[in-house]
Enzyme design. Structure first.
Site, PDB file in Angstrom:
ATOM      1  N   CYS A   1      -8.809  21.372  18.912  1.00  0.00           N
ATOM      2  CA  CYS A   1      -8.643  22.268  20.113  1.00  0.00           C
ATOM      3  C   CYS A   1      -8.190  20.797  20.874  1.00  0.00           C
ATOM      4  O   CYS A   1      -8.418  20.155  22.331  1.00  0.00           O
ATOM      5  CB  CYS A   1     -10.142  22.328  20.848  1.00  0.00           C
ATOM      6  SG  CYS A   1     -10.416  23.563  19.649  1.00  0.00           S
TER       7      CYS A   1
ATOM      8  N   GLY B   1       0.549  -0.912  -0.391  1.00  0.00           N
ATOM      9  CA  GLY B   1      -0.467   0.116  -0.128  1.00  0.00           C
ATOM     10  C   GLY B   1       1.197   0.519   0.030  1.00  0.00           C
ATOM     11  O   GLY B   1       0.835   2.220  -1.274  1.00  0.00           O
TER      12      GLY B   1
HETATM   13  N1  LLP Z   1      -2.148  -6.577   3.755  1.00  0.00           N
HETATM   14  C1  LLP Z   1      -2.729  -6.540   5.069  1.00  0.00           C
HETATM   15  C2  LLP Z   1      -3.292  -7.660   5.159  1.00  0.00           C
HETATM   16  C3  LLP Z   1      -2.648  -5.442   5.793  1.00  0.00           C
HETATM   17  O1  LLP Z   1      -3.003  -5.360   6.861  1.00  0.00           O
HETATM   18  C4  LLP Z   1      -2.003  -4.540   5.269  1.00  0.00           C
HETATM   19  C5  LLP Z   1      -1.877  -2.713   6.404  1.00  0.00           C
HETATM   20  C6  LLP Z   1      -1.624  -4.314   3.849  1.00  0.00           C
HETATM   21  C7  LLP Z   1      -0.684  -5.297   3.028  1.00  0.00           C
HETATM   22  C8  LLP Z   1      -0.762  -3.087   3.806  1.00  0.00           C
HETATM   23  O2  LLP Z   1       0.899  -2.700   4.527  1.00  0.00           O
HETATM   24  P1  LLP Z   1       1.750  -1.083   3.723  1.00  0.00           P
HETATM   25  O3  LLP Z   1       2.136  -1.729   2.326  1.00  0.00           O
HETATM   26  O4  LLP Z   1       1.304  -0.370   3.677  1.00  0.00           O
HETATM   27  O5  LLP Z   1       2.419  -1.146   4.678  1.00  0.00           O
HETATM   28  N2  LLP Z   1      -1.849   3.429   9.402  1.00  0.00           N
HETATM   29  C9  LLP Z   1      -0.607   3.082   9.504  1.00  0.00           C
HETATM   30  C10 LLP Z   1      -0.787   1.584   8.600  1.00  0.00           C
HETATM   31  C11 LLP Z   1      -1.293   0.196   8.621  1.00  0.00           C
HETATM   32  C12 LLP Z   1      -1.665  -0.535   7.513  1.00  0.00           C
HETATM   33  C13 LLP Z   1      -2.187  -1.519   8.097  1.00  0.00           C
HETATM   34  N3  LLP Z   1      -2.156  -2.694   7.422  1.00  0.00           N
HETATM   35  C14 LLP Z   1      -0.058   4.230   9.687  1.00  0.00           C
HETATM   36  O6  LLP Z   1      -0.598   5.310   8.574  1.00  0.00           O
HETATM   37  O7  LLP Z   1       1.391   3.793   9.402  1.00  0.00           O
END
Ligand code: LLP
Length: 417
Positions: free
Chosen positions: A338, A271
């Site tokens: 706030c 992602g």
């Molecule tokens: N696959 C699964 C099953 C996942 O749970 C996630 C992310 C991804 C793929 C993609 O991960 P990436 O390649 O984007 O790291 N809100 C947090 C990140 C949470 C990720 C949750 N799962 C942040 O802002 O760092």
């Protein structure tokens, strides 16, 4: 700010801020394409599919760019399934993970022909089996394995250790595989893992892939011959500040040989890698203030627009769009919400900026808009897609009417038990 720093034309960003107002998210189609192509090229040695993790940024314009490149999608809800289908993703290339899929979500995924419904618990498998039997349709499933592999990342984004809520415990996987194989309507197509997010060292991917291959061997030995692919998850880290981001080549070297040797295809679910640095958040300076020995830059984007700094203490570079030599100072860049926790940067060295000018918060293409809220009754920002020297509004700014839709001050219907 040079275009090279950002990959965006500052003049175009200024025009967007002036036309649409701030805060506003801006994405670059070309930067997304470049990231996708680099990973796709690095994986050339194996049959593979890059399943974009929709949760990172589900904007339909972003999905359209990735779909056109041939990506699959990684989803975690019917909301994401809906977006992926509107954007035209082939259901066969959709992977559905998540520890808490509801019965309705499972039914919709089966009906849609999702390629891999990844089971994360035995009780979820029971639900899936009964739904498939009830609606008399085949279900194509994977097992999300908890490989018990540690990574070095923020505690909130580690998902592959034994104690995490995710996946089937390693030593139960073969039993679960046999149960799936015994169900006439289910077909076990793959094993999956997702060990966490913002991973900067590829060694855990290698360790995890080796563990999954161990399971593949055991599953095949039990007579199951339907496995087609191994999904090594998402999590590839990016450079926000001074992190060392792994190269696509290093990632490929960590996973391709073992998966290839097992004769399986490779799936991955990035992602952040695809979209984080393809997005900026534009925000305008409202005021300057000096208080308690601190210099404050008060901007019109807050934690409701972009929560990563306050939620994870994440570092995001901030640059003014206007060029020119100016002295540097150490400031707190804070929003209008706030809460004392409402900041974009604390004790940050920044060139002197003043009211009215527009700043770009970098690396905000992933987990930016999607994690925004309407806290303090602030409409969510618009999302803009830039392609070459043109742009379009991929999502309008929310309106104040949007914020009260579905609410009523006067009761219309009273219910009793
Ligand atoms: N696959 C699964 C099953 C996942 O749970 C996630 C992310 C991804 C793929 C993609 O991960 P990436 O390649 O984007 O790291 N809100 C947090 C990140 C949470 C990720 C949750 N799962 C942040 O802002 O760092």
């Amino acid at each position: 700010m040079g275009a090279g720093v950002l990959g965006f034309d500052p003049g175009l960003l200024q025009a967007i801020a002036d036309r649409l107002g701030t805060p506003a998210y801006v994405y670059s189609a070309n930067l997304i394409r470049a990231q996708y192509n680099a990973l796709h090229d690095a994986l050339h040695g194996i049959r593979h599919r890059i399943c974009y993790s929709v949760k990172a940024n589900g904007n339909l314009g972003v999905l359209r760019v990735l779909k056109q490149l041939g990506a699959g999608a990684d989803i975690v809800s019917v909301g994401e399934l809906r977006r992926a289908r509107i954007a035209g993703f082939d259901p066969d290339g959709i992977v559905f993970s998540g520890v808490g899929k509801t019965t309705a979500e499972i039914e919709e995924a089966i009906r849609a022909g999702v390629g891999f419904i990844n089971i994360e618990s035995t009780s979820e498998l029971a639900t899936l089996t009964s739904v498939a039997n009830e609606i008399k349709l085949p279900a194509r499933v994977g097992i999300r394995v908890n490989p018990d592999v540690a990574i070095d990342s923020h505690p909130y984004t580690k998902t592959g250790e034994k104690t995490a809520k995710f996946g089937i415990p390693f030593d139960e996987v073969v039993t679960v595989a046999k149960r799936i194989a015994a169900e006439p309507r289910l077909v076990l197509r793959g094993l999956a893992m997702h060990i966490g997010s913002q991973i900067t060292d590829v060694a855990p991917y290698h360790r995890g892939a080796i563990k999954l291959i161990e399971l593949v061997t055991a599953i095949r030995a039990s007579g199951i011959t339907t496995l087609e692919a191994l999904d090594v998850g998402g999590g590839l880290g990016v450079r926000y500040h001074n992190e060392k981001a792994p190269t696509p080549k290093a990632f490929a070297e960590a996973v391709v040989p073992s998966v290839g040797a097992a004769g399986l295809g490779l799936l991955c679910e990035p992602g952040r890698y695809l979209v984080a640095n393809a997005g900026v958040l534009l925000t305008r300076v409202l005021y300057r203030k000096h208080a308690g020995g601190k210099e404050y830059v008060i901007v019109d984007a807050g934690m409701s627009d972009f929560v990563r700094p306050s939620h994870y203490n994440a570092h995001h570079e901030i640059l003014p769009l206007r060029d020119g030599k100016r002295p540097e100072e150490v400031v707190n860049v804070v929003g209008p919400i706030c809460e004392t926790g409402d900041f974009l940067a604390l004790d940050r060295k920044l060139v002197a900026v003043g009211p009215g000018e527009v700043l770009a918060v970098l690396g905000t293409g992933a987990y930016g808009f999607v994690m925004s809220s309407t806290y303090n009754q602030r409409p969510r920002a618009p999302e803009v897609m830039v392609d070459g020297d043109r742009y379009y509004v991929a999502r309008q700014r929310e309106t104040l009417d949007d914020l009260i839709r579905g609410e009523t001050a006067e009761p219309t219907t009273w219910y009793k038990a």
